[in-house]
Write an enzyme that holds these catalytic residues in place. Sequence first.
Site, PDB file in Angstrom:
ATOM      1  N   TYR A  53       0.866  -1.105  -0.039  1.00 56.63           N
ATOM      2  CA  TYR A  53      -0.058  -0.028  -0.110  1.00 56.63           C
ATOM      3  C   TYR A  53       0.817   1.208  -0.163  1.00 56.63           C
ATOM      4  CZ  TYR A  53      -4.959  -0.075  -0.068  1.00 56.63           C
ATOM      5  OH  TYR A  53      -6.275  -0.131  -0.651  1.00 56.63           O
ATOM      6  N   ASP A 213      -5.597  13.282 -25.782  1.00 62.49           N
ATOM      7  CA  ASP A 213      -5.412  11.562 -25.605  1.00 62.49           C
ATOM      8  C   ASP A 213      -4.786  10.726 -26.337  1.00 62.49           C
ATOM      9  OD1 ASP A 213      -5.749   9.173 -24.794  1.00 62.49           O
ATOM     10  OD2 ASP A 213      -8.282   9.384 -24.535  1.00 62.49           O
ATOM     11  N   THR A 239      -2.778   5.803 -22.499  1.00 57.53           N
ATOM     12  CA  THR A 239      -2.788   4.388 -21.746  1.00 57.53           C
ATOM     13  C   THR A 239      -1.215   3.842 -21.854  1.00 57.53           C
ATOM     14  OG1 THR A 239      -3.396   3.177 -23.924  1.00 57.53           O
ATOM     15  CG2 THR A 239      -5.205   3.618 -22.370  1.00 57.53           C
ATOM     16  N   ARG A 248      -1.203  -2.843 -18.540  1.00 59.00           N
ATOM     17  CA  ARG A 248      -2.302  -2.306 -18.680  1.00 59.00           C
ATOM     18  C   ARG A 248      -2.376  -1.226 -17.715  1.00 59.00           C
ATOM     19  NH1 ARG A 248      -6.537  -3.466 -21.675  1.00 59.00           N
ATOM     20  NH2 ARG A 248      -5.343  -5.052 -22.543  1.00 59.00           N
TER      21      ARG A 248
HETATM   22  C1  LIG Z   1      -8.446   2.617 -24.899  1.00 60.89           C
HETATM   23  C2  LIG Z   1      -8.371   4.398 -24.948  1.00 60.89           C
HETATM   24  C3  LIG Z   1      -8.838   4.691 -23.781  1.00 60.89           C
HETATM   25  C4  LIG Z   1      -9.247   4.021 -22.381  1.00 60.89           C
HETATM   26  O1  LIG Z   1      -8.513   3.270 -21.990  1.00 60.89           O
HETATM   27  P1  LIG Z   1      -8.818   2.127 -20.885  1.00 60.89           P
HETATM   28  O2  LIG Z   1      -7.605   1.792 -20.234  1.00 60.89           O
HETATM   29  O3  LIG Z   1      -9.675   0.898 -21.710  1.00 60.89           O
HETATM   30  O4  LIG Z   1      -9.905   2.763 -20.041  1.00 60.89           O
HETATM   31  C5  LIG Z   1      -9.051   6.377 -23.594  1.00 60.89           C
HETATM   32  N1  LIG Z   1      -8.717   6.742 -24.696  1.00 60.89           N
HETATM   33  C6  LIG Z   1      -8.608   6.431 -25.871  1.00 60.89           C
HETATM   34  C7  LIG Z   1      -8.511   7.464 -27.298  1.00 60.89           C
HETATM   35  C8  LIG Z   1      -8.516   5.021 -26.086  1.00 60.89           C
HETATM   36  O5  LIG Z   1      -8.068   4.606 -27.154  1.00 60.89           O
END
Ligand SMILES: *Cc1c(COP(=O)(O)O)cnc(C)c1O
Length: 439
Positions: A53, A213, A239, A248
């Site tokens: 933790y 993103d 990610t 992940r």
């Molecule tokens: C895959 C993806 C996410 C989210 O990822 P998770 O880990 O599945 O929540 C966010 N934004 C974009 C553009 C993605 O392709």
Amino acid sequence: MYSEDLYKTDPEIFAAVQNETEREHGGLELIASENFVSEAVLAALGSVLTNKYAEGYPYKWDKDTGQLDYSKYGRYYGGCEFVDKAEALAIERAKKLFGADHVNVQPHSGTTANMTAYFALGEPGDVLLGLNLSHGGHLSHGHPINFSGRFFKVVQYEVDPNTEQINFDTLLKLAREVKPKMIVAGASAYPRTMHFDKFREVADEVGAYLVADIAHIAGLVAAGLHISPVPYSDIVTTTTHKTLRGPRGAIVMCKKEHAQTVDKVSFPGMQGGPLEHVIAAKAVCFKEAAGEEFKAYQKQTVANAKALGSELEKRGYRIVAGGTDTHLMLVDLRNKGVTGRKVERRLEQVGITCNRNTIPYDPEKPFVTSGIRLGTPALTTRGMKEPEMARVAELIDELITNIDDKDAYPAVKAKVAELCESYPLYPRRRAEYKQISSV
Ligand SMILES: *Cc1c(COP(=O)(O)O)cnc(C)c1O
């Protein structure tokens, strides 16, 4: 060695793990968001760091200087000496890899990272301008059933019906109308370059924050094969498990002025304890991504996507937006008289995995779709190159051409298996599992 303990304790879960390993080896993985991590990443993930933790951070923000200070203890638990080292390595490596002022490496997923970004820059009820899901955007960019659509007043932009790409004049017009607090630039199914510099211009015109993103294209950005959003964005999320080929999870990168807010929103705002085993694996991933081999891998991934796209075009398939600049493409199946859903399911029966996907202005429902999305990161990790992409296109076409003739399936399936056998995946792991389960 450790898998033997799993086999003895829980043979059912052992079987799930072994079978999944064999499935990954035995099929052609074309899901654009998937990849195969290294044994080094897996070793960090499967380590005792999962036991710890460590709420808080491996540093404190100095009140006077506003600087991050690793010499101060920023955790709410004792015993963090070694996870602190791992998390600090992850942070510093990510900062260097992407050239970011600050990086928070704790988000459990891409969606949580986006949540952190939105709540760092705005409040519930603010206007958020994001790309429509059925035009390539992500659920977390404002879909009504997602948290983003429930907490924010969402306006969605779309791609141009002719070019199937983002039209920045249209976007600017929309932004002037709705005056967003933030614009989200990013996609899950957009095959062309994301012009983050142009997004910045639009954001500046209307006084909005820019959130980029790069969940899908992070590996390309790290390798210098795609324009980086870092200089242009207030916050960048990604990610770590897609083209970046790590565990992940996700990270949030930001400009200095948002750093303390991002940290506060991430913990205690969004999450409790960080997953230190995953953070250690992220650190391994960033180290791998800084190397020359990784650059060559990303280059090949893009070359493979271009090759796969043009091989499909040769066989009469229409590629959305006329092709790809990245690791993925959308295939419009309408002229072949089949839906995305049907093709996804039938390809799976011969060991080719992909996902159905809406194409821009898709006449079919999202559950059916007129397209499939194909990506090359996973096959490229296995070592496949342009000649194999031609073979993959040939096999996909053979299946689609004979989609209603089940007698044709075994031959395609055998050819898929043969191709996979030439590019072994996780050979040591598979041998070990076989040995354990055969005694
Ligand atoms: C895959 C993806 C996410 C989210 O990822 P998770 O880990 O599945 O929540 C966010 N934004 C974009 C553009 C993605 O392709």
